[in-house]
Enzyme design. Structure first.
Site: not given
Length: 269
Positions: A145, A158
């Site tokens: 990501s 995350y």
């Protein structure tokens, strides 16, 4: 990575294959003629996806129901990667985020995030690379990501898990390259999938222009893999974001960082 016309079968194993980016990989590779092994927790959705691909492309699809946040789930997929018919492309797409900042989280939830986002990626990549390097053929795409390039959301772990995935993929990619095997981290920004909805994260305030289509993310990922890139950041706007996160002064990034999901107030920190 185009299908080699001299090869009778090219086979891809995709985790998190029934939704979002995983489903987009599944449909794109099926359309390109790949044999598929699909992995997801939900057996019913796997069966539905396999039926859709069978009716559309006339191919049998292997399915493996498995929870990759568990040792047993990882072991089942590892065995398929090492003992079954050769897998030429592994897409580690399965992952989660948490709808809570670290100060209000639990050790159990954080451990589950790490087991799926980090531990499973490590185990499956290792299992896939052993036969790939022996054959001197194959590739791994680890879905990471843009969030992994900085701490854009205070309290979110995350981004830390995805920073590991990107660094891991680059490092392993350097060691696999001499064997003719490619490893690439795919680092998309906000993408229209079920990801945030499943985590219970309200993204209604995110500007429309920031969103990407999963199909476009997959198209660019496969182009970048074919070019031999080790890190793929789809869309020019996120390439600009990543450049800023990599090179801007750390204090500036900390000053502008905010939790766009608005889950915790100053008095709760």
């Amino acid at each position: 990575m185009p299908l080699d016309p001299t090869t009778a079968e090219r086979r891809a194993l995709i985790t998190g294959a029934t939704a979002g980016i995983g489903a987009a990989f599944t449909r794109r590779l099926a359309a390109d003629g790949w044999q598929l092994v699909l992995v997801a927790r939900d057996a019913a959705r796997l069966t539905e996806m396999a039926g859709e691909l069978g009716s559309t492309y006339g191919r049998e699809v292997e399915t493996i129901p498995a929870d990759l946040s568990t040792d047993d789930g990882c072991a089942v997929v590892e065995q398929r990667l090492t003992d079954g018919s050769p897998v030429h492309l592994l897409v580690n797409n399965a992952g989660i985020s948490l709808n809570k900042p670290f100060l209000r989280s639990t050790a159990e939830d954080e451990a589950r995030l790490l087991r799926l986002n980090v531990h499973a990626v490590m185990r499956l990549t290792l299992a896939a690379l052993r036969p790939m390097t022996e054959r001197r053929d194959g590739a791994v795409i680890n879905v990471s990501s843009v969030a992994g390039f900085g701490t854009a959301m205070p309290g979110s772990t995350y981004s830390a898990s995805k920073a590991w995935v990107t660094n891991f993929s680059e490092s392993v990619g350097l060691s696999a390259r001499p064997f003719g095997v490619r490893v690439m981290a795919l680092c998309p920004g906000y993408t229209r999938t079920e990801f945030h909805q499943r985590a219970g994260i309200n993204m209604s305030k995110t500007p429309e222009w920031l969103w990407l289509r999963a199909e476009d993310v997959v198209d660019e990922a496969l182009r970048d893999l074919g070019k031999g890139k080790m890190v793929s950041v789809p869309a020019w706007k996120y390439k600009v974001v990543v450049a800023g996160m990599r090179h801007a002064p750390r204090r500036l990034l900390q000053a502008v960082a905010r939790d766009t999901r608005g889950r915790i107030g100053r008095d709760e920190r």
